[in-house]
Design an enzyme around this catalytic site. Structure first.
Site, PDB file in Angstrom:
ATOM      1  N   GLU A 122       4.957  -1.731 -13.969  1.00  0.00           N
ATOM      2  CA  GLU A 122       4.768  -0.499 -14.731  1.00  0.00           C
ATOM      3  C   GLU A 122       3.341  -0.557 -15.263  1.00  0.00           C
ATOM      4  O   GLU A 122       2.971  -1.493 -15.964  1.00  0.00           O
ATOM      5  CB  GLU A 122       5.762  -0.451 -15.895  1.00  0.00           C
ATOM      6  CG  GLU A 122       5.601   0.799 -16.749  1.00  0.00           C
ATOM      7  CD  GLU A 122       6.279   0.677 -18.114  1.00  0.00           C
ATOM      8  OE1 GLU A 122       6.496   1.719 -18.746  1.00  0.00           O
ATOM      9  OE2 GLU A 122       6.575  -0.450 -18.563  1.00  0.00           O
ATOM     10  N   ASP A 136       6.986  -5.363 -16.733  1.00  0.00           N
ATOM     11  CA  ASP A 136       6.993  -4.322 -17.758  1.00  0.00           C
ATOM     12  C   ASP A 136       5.598  -4.137 -18.362  1.00  0.00           C
ATOM     13  O   ASP A 136       4.891  -5.112 -18.638  1.00  0.00           O
ATOM     14  CB  ASP A 136       7.989  -4.727 -18.854  1.00  0.00           C
ATOM     15  CG  ASP A 136       8.056  -3.718 -19.983  1.00  0.00           C
ATOM     16  OD1 ASP A 136       8.418  -2.555 -19.707  1.00  0.00           O
ATOM     17  OD2 ASP A 136       7.722  -4.071 -21.132  1.00  0.00           O
TER      18      ASP A 136
END
Lengths: 560, 560
Positions: B295, B258
């Site tokens: 990400e 993330d």
């Protein structure tokens, strides 16, 4: 956008460039006519005007949304950091036009000096008066502590707030150009210390112009300079053009980038990499060689790895760890940052590997620290036994003269000058100058002065019982830091000078020492004797015996 | 230090490892006997004990300087984030032992889902009940939103505070292992979303253990995780071991990191590079393939450049810019981050160059942004027309179903599934689910809940006139976000499902589409028609006509 910020003259007309991305209107206030010239808004926050109404020598202020500010890109601040800026035509000073060729960095034997305290005059011309001395000593490059305009008349230079303007009390832009020419005429290169990691607190008008700072990162000096946050393009351009100006317009040979580890940038292209690329492009234009050196406290070769090896492409970096290991070997303090260093074993490691902490755990930093630097040549590392920071950041600013015996000073000088790296001396060490190099400022803001005094006082809380922290603002603190040239005429001064001179001559003459070739370095530690043996050279070999024991000892030289 | 933090069992005895570098004493409090076991201080802040007195299933707390805390490295928090930790023997669960082989990343067709809202049960077993559906759809990998223990029973997962513990309400460690096995038995890979850039605010006991955070860097979630400041070695070890645990002990095939751009690290070896190196080392040990996806919002290929090209070596990254360009092309909003995107020209650029901003000025970011990504293969980029963030970060959490016509949804699905990149679907889009995916939390600290409500409310100030911001803490907000499987049985649901199924089958069957080969991509923009032509394939060619105009138009296909 490739125009230099500030005012530049060409063919009798002036181009004015101001970066003020938040401004609604920008004008130039001309002091002589008490008149204003409006600038036109261009792309991305730039404002421009080409005009014949401003002449070299004219004083002006920049008017942003009807408020008056000195130009943060001005090349002269004749009345100080709060006064009007002055336009100068940098390209049209009389230069002596020496056929100077900047030597390869390997040839640099560096002499760091502070313009304000080096000579009685405290100016660039004062330095020119000492070039006989430096030429006789044999160093090949002088490194000026920062000369960008700072508040008041006394400062180390790291409080500079006009990176494009040369300190007026030092002699301004013309003074610096005279010094550059005089150095080149003597065969000396000139390195300029520039500060791109922070800007000083007084006379700092940058926030009135644009997002020069970001709070994404924390530095020891507060907000970081904005190299990767919104608006960073203008800041990057400002810094790159500044560096190019010193090379192109002033004839400087090398820049020393202050605290490069505090230049925070997570862009795809780090600002230092971009700087290297732009400096190479300038070399292509001018055919002249330029060097970029950096103070880096990270033991990370990415700063000096070549551009084609994903590095930032800087030419060399300072290695404080050599200094720390050397001072501990010599019997100096072992507290603070010295605590990580154990003496000649670490000195040997630094001779061998450059970095002492090269991927090992540092108790002082509380983490595994550094990378291997085996692959980088010796000419990429600058070593010293003292420098302005190591001396001046002591409470009483004592040089080695006050802390080590005469013989130990000589041993330390030898350790530096025979290293397979680039040696750097700090002004005065060559004649065992006894003056301190203290921390001094001359800010005018009383609150700021008090804050500096307090900070300094807190820093040395533990030591203060013995003596007072010298007041940084007191002129006497500055005067005491002036280099005592009389010491040169003492018997110790003369003896030390002759010793340095002989060592430097040796370094230049012996092929085994002249080239910072790490491949031929062999180091042996005689732990029980506190002796380090350093061998250098391939065909011709040199073996140095560094005896840190304070006793005369017999040593068997290694074979070969 | 290569021991995993927490408790691990081997040959009937337990090894307990706690990192608490500031502690004066560390012990384990065993709930069953109300007794304490002292840990011995080891190097660099680690405390250890090998004992037979603790068994799988036992509840415990860590006692640091006589204060009781849950173990930040615990593998189970059966009573929630504030309760005791539980020892589990991860290595000895019954596994079905499928002869599973993780496919190359190029084969991944990813389906992102949130465990709590995916099935009526809101558990891993609930997902297992839907594997028939997924197998029929044809996707090849499911991506679970974070499953690390978070406060309460309802959370997207990004407030996780026990990165080693699987959320109890989802089914805990055993539940996740059952799901992994069930997926593998069906030929589905499993990706786990892990959060190494911040930790949640409630149940966050990390500061009681050590310097897990640093204020050197600012992130959107407060202090950054400490990857390069004093004490970082223990934090780096904690994160690397966590990643390895998912691969080694849980059989997970890939991790989705993330917000990797918020993982701030200026060490010589970036933590993501170290992670890649360690994962490669694990592959050498186990012979199994593992993928690292991230990400990243930086358009900087350093994240996905190979290790031997100075990159971090991650296998792939999300490209939100494809999403933004696609949504603007489809006639979606043009405010906020969409303002930088101009429709099919940018979509064409993303098909061609992956990054839309690849070294050009971004008005939204107010700086020149990104690098070229030509040298990276298509299999290193993940694209989507919606995902949990893009849906859930809208005030009303509307999916494409609510915002675009049925035909436009189909066009967007096509745009993703024919891309020379890895496609990702968000749960439910394959049957035009009409439920919102809202932002929900279940913190117990009333101040924190109020702060979240307020933050959410402020974020959507401009929109609030029309409707209320759903209360994140209200269970109804969560319940409304549950995937409405009934929608699948509507005619639109079934039709959309068949369309997705056919598209996915096409992607797998046609060699021109099956491999994310950028070399054979040709894109043409018919600006006046609002049509984009995408050609792929070398020997066999596929030409897709993406008509964003809402009108039926005649188009001449390109030759070849």
């Amino acid at each position: 956008m490739d125009k230099t910020p500030g005012i530049r003259f060409q063919n009798g007309s002036a181009t004015i460039v101001v970066w003020a991305p938040r401004a609604k209107s920008v004008a130039l206030h001309l002091v002589k006519h008490n008149s204003q010239l409006s600038l036109a808004a261009k792309k991305r926050g730039y404002w421009e005007l080409e005009t014949t109404q401003i002449q070299p020598g004219d004083l002006y202020k920049v008017v942003i949304d009807e408020q008056f500010f000195p130009d943060v890109a001005s090349v002269a601040q004749p009345e100080g950091v709060h006064g009007p800026s002055q336009a100068l035509d940098l390209a049209h000073f009389e230069r002596t036009g020496t056929a100077w060729e900047n030597p390869a960095l390997d040839k640099y034997i560096i002499y760091e000096l502070h313009t304000g305290t080096y000579s009685p005059e405290g100016t660039f011309d004062g330095i020119i008066g000492k070039l006989d001395h430096l030429e006789e000593l044999g160093i090949t490059a002088i490194e000026l502590m920062p000369v960008a305009q700072f508040p008041g008349g006394r400062n180390w230079g790291y409080d500079g707030v006009f990176p494009y303007a040369v300190q007026t009390s030092y002699g301004g832009a013309t003074g610096l150009m005279r010094l550059v020419d005089a150095c080149h005429a003597r065969g000396l290169a000139i390195i300029l210390d520039v500060v791109y990691n922070h800007l000083g607190p007084e006379g700092n008008y940058f926030n009135n112009y644009g997002p020069y700072f970001t709070d994404k990162y924390k530095t020891p000096w507060g907000s970081a300079v904005n190299f990767d946050d919104a608006g960073c393009d203008g800041v990057r351009h400002y810094v790159v053009e500044n560096a190019l100006m010193w090379f192109r317009d002033f004839g400087v040979d090398a820049l020393r980038l202050d605290a490069a580890h505090a230049i925070k940038d997570f862009s795809p292209v780090h600002i230092l990499r971009e700087l290297s690329q732009q400096v190479l492009a300038l070399t292509k234009q001018t055919g002249r060689l330029y060097h970029l050196l950096a103070e880096v406290d990270l033991n990370d070769t990415r700063f000096i790895d070549p551009l084609d090896k994903c590095g930032y492409g800087l030419n060399a970096q300072w290695i404080d760890e050599f200094h720390h290991a050397l001072r501990v070997s010599a019997g100096g303090e072992t507290s603070g940052y010295y605590a990580d260093f154990s003496g000649i074993t670490d000195l040997a490691k630094s001779y061998r590997d450059a970095y002492v902490y090269d991927g090992v755990y540092s108790a002082q930093r509380q983490k595994t620290f550094g990378t291997k630097a085996d692959h980088r040549p010796g000419g990429q590392f600058v070593v010293f036994s003292q420098n302005h920071d190591q001396v001046g950041n002591r409470m009483l600013g004592e040089r080695s003269t006050e802390l080590f015996s005469f013989e130990m000073q000589k041993l330390m000088a030898g350790a530096v000058l025979i290293a397979p790296y680039l040696p750097l001396l700090f002004m005065g060490e060559e004649f065992s100058a006894r003056s301190p190099f203290l921390y001094f400022i001359d800010h005018s803001d009383p609150k700021l002065v008090e804050a500096v005094r307090k900070g300094r006082s807190e820093e040395f809380k533990a030591f203060k019982t013995k003596s007072e922290v010298p007041d940084p603002k007191d002129k006497n603190t500055f005067d005491r830091s002036k280099l005592p040239w009389n010491d040169y005429h003492l018997s110790t001064g003369k003896a030390m000078f002759n010793y340095y001179k002989a060592l430097i001559a040796l370094r230049k003459q012996l092929p085994a020492l002249a080239i910072p070739d790490r491949g031929s370095v062999r180091v042996e530690v005689l732990a029980d004797k506190n002796i380090l043996l350093l061998q250098r050279g391939k065909l011709q070999q040199v073996c140095a015996v560094l005896n840190f024991s304070r006793e005369i000892q017999a040593v068997e030289l290694p074979a070969g």
